[in-house]
Design a protein around this motif. Sequence first.
Motif, PDB file in Angstrom:
ATOM      1  N   VAL A 141      24.205  19.220 -10.819  1.00 35.07           N
ATOM      2  CA  VAL A 141      24.890  19.650  -9.729  1.00 35.07           C
ATOM      3  C   VAL A 141      25.070  18.891  -8.381  1.00 35.07           C
ATOM      4  O   VAL A 141      23.940  18.564  -7.965  1.00 35.07           O
ATOM      5  CB  VAL A 141      24.846  21.270  -9.269  1.00 35.07           C
ATOM      6  N   GLN A 142      26.395  18.734  -7.655  1.00 35.56           N
ATOM      7  CA  GLN A 142      26.059  17.952  -6.420  1.00 35.56           C
ATOM      8  C   GLN A 142      26.614  18.763  -5.494  1.00 35.56           C
ATOM      9  O   GLN A 142      27.653  19.426  -5.713  1.00 35.56           O
ATOM     10  CB  GLN A 142      26.884  16.670  -6.613  1.00 35.56           C
ATOM     11  N   LEU A 143      26.100  18.458  -4.064  1.00 36.22           N
ATOM     12  CA  LEU A 143      26.994  19.127  -3.136  1.00 36.22           C
ATOM     13  C   LEU A 143      27.934  18.392  -2.682  1.00 36.22           C
ATOM     14  O   LEU A 143      27.861  16.994  -2.036  1.00 36.22           O
ATOM     15  CB  LEU A 143      25.779  19.394  -1.809  1.00 36.22           C
ATOM     16  N   VAL A 144      29.271  18.785  -2.362  1.00 33.76           N
ATOM     17  CA  VAL A 144      30.403  17.981  -2.444  1.00 33.76           C
ATOM     18  C   VAL A 144      30.867  18.109  -0.829  1.00 33.76           C
ATOM     19  O   VAL A 144      31.193  17.270  -0.084  1.00 33.76           O
ATOM     20  CB  VAL A 144      31.537  18.269  -3.080  1.00 33.76           C
ATOM     21  N   ASN A 145      31.016  19.324  -0.344  1.00 36.98           N
ATOM     22  CA  ASN A 145      31.474  19.713   0.934  1.00 36.98           C
ATOM     23  C   ASN A 145      30.797  20.989   1.625  1.00 36.98           C
ATOM     24  O   ASN A 145      30.387  21.830   0.927  1.00 36.98           O
ATOM     25  CB  ASN A 145      33.027  20.122   0.537  1.00 36.98           C
ATOM     26  N   PHE A 146      30.748  21.036   2.784  1.00 38.88           N
ATOM     27  CA  PHE A 146      29.993  22.107   3.782  1.00 38.88           C
ATOM     28  C   PHE A 146      30.608  22.415   4.787  1.00 38.88           C
ATOM     29  O   PHE A 146      31.110  21.364   5.432  1.00 38.88           O
ATOM     30  CB  PHE A 146      28.418  21.432   3.912  1.00 38.88           C
ATOM     31  N   LYS A 147      30.515  23.615   5.470  1.00 38.09           N
ATOM     32  CA  LYS A 147      31.209  23.836   6.503  1.00 38.09           C
ATOM     33  C   LYS A 147      30.519  25.231   7.356  1.00 38.09           C
ATOM     34  O   LYS A 147      30.226  25.996   6.462  1.00 38.09           O
ATOM     35  CB  LYS A 147      32.518  24.279   6.449  1.00 38.09           C
ATOM     36  N   GLY A 148      29.926  24.963   8.550  1.00 34.33           N
ATOM     37  CA  GLY A 148      29.468  26.047   9.282  1.00 34.33           C
ATOM     38  C   GLY A 148      30.540  26.837   9.894  1.00 34.33           C
ATOM     39  O   GLY A 148      31.471  26.295  10.372  1.00 34.33           O
ATOM     40  N   ARG A 149      30.473  28.175   9.646  1.00 35.31           N
ATOM     41  CA  ARG A 149      31.407  29.145  10.062  1.00 35.31           C
ATOM     42  C   ARG A 149      30.622  30.342  10.748  1.00 35.31           C
ATOM     43  O   ARG A 149      30.822  31.457  10.521  1.00 35.31           O
ATOM     44  CB  ARG A 149      32.229  29.637   9.015  1.00 35.31           C
ATOM     45  N   PRO A 150      30.008  30.071  11.925  1.00 34.45           N
ATOM     46  CA  PRO A 150      29.161  31.057  12.528  1.00 34.45           C
ATOM     47  C   PRO A 150      29.981  32.231  13.084  1.00 34.45           C
ATOM     48  O   PRO A 150      29.336  33.253  13.258  1.00 34.45           O
ATOM     49  CB  PRO A 150      28.446  30.363  13.753  1.00 34.45           C
ATOM     50  N   ASN A 151      31.126  32.182  13.483  1.00 34.31           N
ATOM     51  CA  ASN A 151      31.967  32.975  14.129  1.00 34.31           C
ATOM     52  C   ASN A 151      32.919  33.684  12.991  1.00 34.31           C
ATOM     53  O   ASN A 151      33.770  34.755  13.324  1.00 34.31           O
ATOM     54  CB  ASN A 151      32.879  32.378  15.073  1.00 34.31           C
ATOM     55  N   ASP A 152      32.863  33.201  11.628  1.00 30.61           N
ATOM     56  CA  ASP A 152      33.562  34.023  10.599  1.00 30.61           C
ATOM     57  C   ASP A 152      32.574  35.068   9.880  1.00 30.61           C
ATOM     58  O   ASP A 152      31.803  34.316   8.830  1.00 30.61           O
ATOM     59  CB  ASP A 152      34.353  33.235   9.697  1.00 30.61           C
ATOM     60  N   LYS A 153      32.527  36.052  10.049  1.00 31.03           N
ATOM     61  CA  LYS A 153      31.860  37.014   9.111  1.00 31.03           C
ATOM     62  C   LYS A 153      32.432  37.156   7.808  1.00 31.03           C
ATOM     63  O   LYS A 153      33.679  37.670   7.726  1.00 31.03           O
ATOM     64  CB  LYS A 153      31.504  38.388   9.780  1.00 31.03           C
ATOM     65  N   SER A 154      31.520  37.001   6.631  1.00 29.61           N
ATOM     66  CA  SER A 154      31.947  37.263   5.353  1.00 29.61           C
ATOM     67  C   SER A 154      32.222  38.567   5.091  1.00 29.61           C
ATOM     68  O   SER A 154      31.545  39.575   5.890  1.00 29.61           O
ATOM     69  CB  SER A 154      30.750  36.786   4.307  1.00 29.61           C
ATOM     70  N   PRO A 155      33.158  39.117   4.195  1.00 33.91           N
ATOM     71  CA  PRO A 155      33.464  40.466   3.905  1.00 33.91           C
ATOM     72  C   PRO A 155      31.950  41.357   3.655  1.00 33.91           C
ATOM     73  O   PRO A 155      32.105  42.388   4.046  1.00 33.91           O
ATOM     74  CB  PRO A 155      34.196  40.472   2.707  1.00 33.91           C
ATOM     75  N   LYS A 156      31.298  40.612   2.993  1.00 33.05           N
ATOM     76  CA  LYS A 156      29.764  41.514   2.696  1.00 33.05           C
ATOM     77  C   LYS A 156      29.136  41.599   3.778  1.00 33.05           C
ATOM     78  O   LYS A 156      28.711  42.905   3.904  1.00 33.05           O
ATOM     79  CB  LYS A 156      29.088  40.578   1.594  1.00 33.05           C
ATOM     80  N   ALA A 157      28.960  40.414   4.615  1.00 33.02           N
ATOM     81  CA  ALA A 157      28.339  40.947   6.170  1.00 33.02           C
ATOM     82  C   ALA A 157      29.135  42.050   6.843  1.00 33.02           C
ATOM     83  O   ALA A 157      28.130  42.611   7.790  1.00 33.02           O
ATOM     84  CB  ALA A 157      28.185  39.471   6.765  1.00 33.02           C
ATOM     85  N   ARG A 158      30.471  42.139   6.809  1.00 36.36           N
ATOM     86  CA  ARG A 158      31.060  43.082   7.581  1.00 36.36           C
ATOM     87  C   ARG A 158      30.883  44.410   7.226  1.00 36.36           C
ATOM     88  O   ARG A 158      30.465  45.524   8.053  1.00 36.36           O
ATOM     89  CB  ARG A 158      32.414  42.858   7.709  1.00 36.36           C
ATOM     90  N   LEU A 159      30.732  44.404   5.926  1.00 34.61           N
ATOM     91  CA  LEU A 159      30.306  45.702   5.316  1.00 34.61           C
ATOM     92  C   LEU A 159      28.867  46.258   5.559  1.00 34.61           C
ATOM     93  O   LEU A 159      28.730  47.307   5.908  1.00 34.61           O
ATOM     94  CB  LEU A 159      30.482  45.614   3.707  1.00 34.61           C
ATOM     95  N   ASN A 160      28.196  45.286   5.475  1.00 33.18           N
ATOM     96  CA  ASN A 160      26.628  45.644   5.902  1.00 33.18           C
ATOM     97  C   ASN A 160      26.502  45.962   7.254  1.00 33.18           C
ATOM     98  O   ASN A 160      25.785  46.854   7.830  1.00 33.18           O
ATOM     99  CB  ASN A 160      25.780  44.413   5.584  1.00 33.18           C
ATOM    100  N   MET A 161      27.372  45.471   8.226  1.00 31.26           N
ATOM    101  CA  MET A 161      27.393  45.550   9.570  1.00 31.26           C
ATOM    102  C   MET A 161      27.833  47.037   9.699  1.00 31.26           C
ATOM    103  O   MET A 161      27.428  47.935  10.649  1.00 31.26           O
ATOM    104  CB  MET A 161      28.208  44.627  10.371  1.00 31.26           C
ATOM    105  N   LEU A 162      29.073  47.454   9.158  1.00 34.69           N
ATOM    106  CA  LEU A 162      29.594  48.941   9.179  1.00 34.69           C
ATOM    107  C   LEU A 162      28.277  49.752   8.760  1.00 34.69           C
ATOM    108  O   LEU A 162      28.235  51.090   9.194  1.00 34.69           O
ATOM    109  CB  LEU A 162      30.690  49.025   8.379  1.00 34.69           C
ATOM    110  N   LEU A 163      27.649  49.552   8.007  1.00 35.27           N
ATOM    111  CA  LEU A 163      26.292  50.470   7.366  1.00 35.27           C
ATOM    112  C   LEU A 163      25.239  50.201   8.363  1.00 35.27           C
ATOM    113  O   LEU A 163      24.149  50.977   8.084  1.00 35.27           O
ATOM    114  CB  LEU A 163      26.090  49.932   5.929  1.00 35.27           C
ATOM    115  N   GLY A 164      25.271  49.616   9.313  1.00 42.45           N
ATOM    116  CA  GLY A 164      24.287  49.689  10.292  1.00 42.45           C
ATOM    117  C   GLY A 164      23.426  48.515  10.199  1.00 42.45           C
ATOM    118  O   GLY A 164      22.595  48.551  11.054  1.00 42.45           O
ATOM    119  N   TYR A 165      23.408  47.722   9.290  1.00 46.61           N
ATOM    120  CA  TYR A 165      22.530  46.564   9.208  1.00 46.61           C
ATOM    121  C   TYR A 165      22.786  45.495  10.304  1.00 46.61           C
ATOM    122  O   TYR A 165      24.021  45.386  10.836  1.00 46.61           O
ATOM    123  CB  TYR A 165      22.468  45.800   7.933  1.00 46.61           C
TER     124      TYR A 165
END
Length: 231
Positions: free
Chosen positions: A138-162
């Motif tokens: 397997v090879q890494l083809v493409n990468f992007k930093g998105r520090p200001n974009d919270k993933s759906p899972k991260a947003r859910l965890n934040m709603l739960l107080g994490y």
Amino acid sequence: MSSSSTKCPVDHSAPASACPVDHNTLNKQQDASKDACPVDHTSRSTWSRFFSSTPNPTVSSASLSAEREVSSIPKPNDGNWVYPSEAQFYAAMARKNHNPQAADMKTIVPIHNAVNERAWAEIMKWESGRGGEACGGVQLVNFKGRPNDKSPKARLNMLLGYAAPFDRHDWVVDRCGTRVRYVIDFYTGHNPRSPENLSFYLDVRPALDNWESVKMRVENLASTWYKRLSV
């Protein structure tokens, strides 16, 4: 979620190469040069929060190493991606007016590299047994930093107080012609046994872009529950 070691796992005997790449275009699909590093330089400011507030006059930017470490992460066509040197990391932060301290580079750069190595190791766990070895791996083809974009899972965890992740990356890998995008949420914490030491935790999983990724997530969930029920 996986804990990251601060020890640098990169093979230091591997030859480092120059970096002639315009880092502003690193993340264009299949447009990254072979000597680039697998880090989104446009989002490196996320690491500025770990800088010391007190300057250390004994270490100057002129003393920073220009040596680059070759990662364990394969890139398309040939060889592996290359991490930035201490001097490059410092210069990039200085250009963004983040007031970096030269002394911090001695600590932050190895941690930065080790965290990315850990991310790749977690991706390889997902890719294990899925046929990538049939075409050389397997090879890494493409990468992007998105520090200001919270993933759906991260947003859910934040709603739960994490706590919120301090950074997010999207990495696209190629498995014998099949492209899979992985979402990586980066978290920090403190080890209860060593409260003074900062720990890094990574939540790595395939993005739900297609049926292949959905199947991977379902199989992983089923395997996890099976192991729990078998205990």
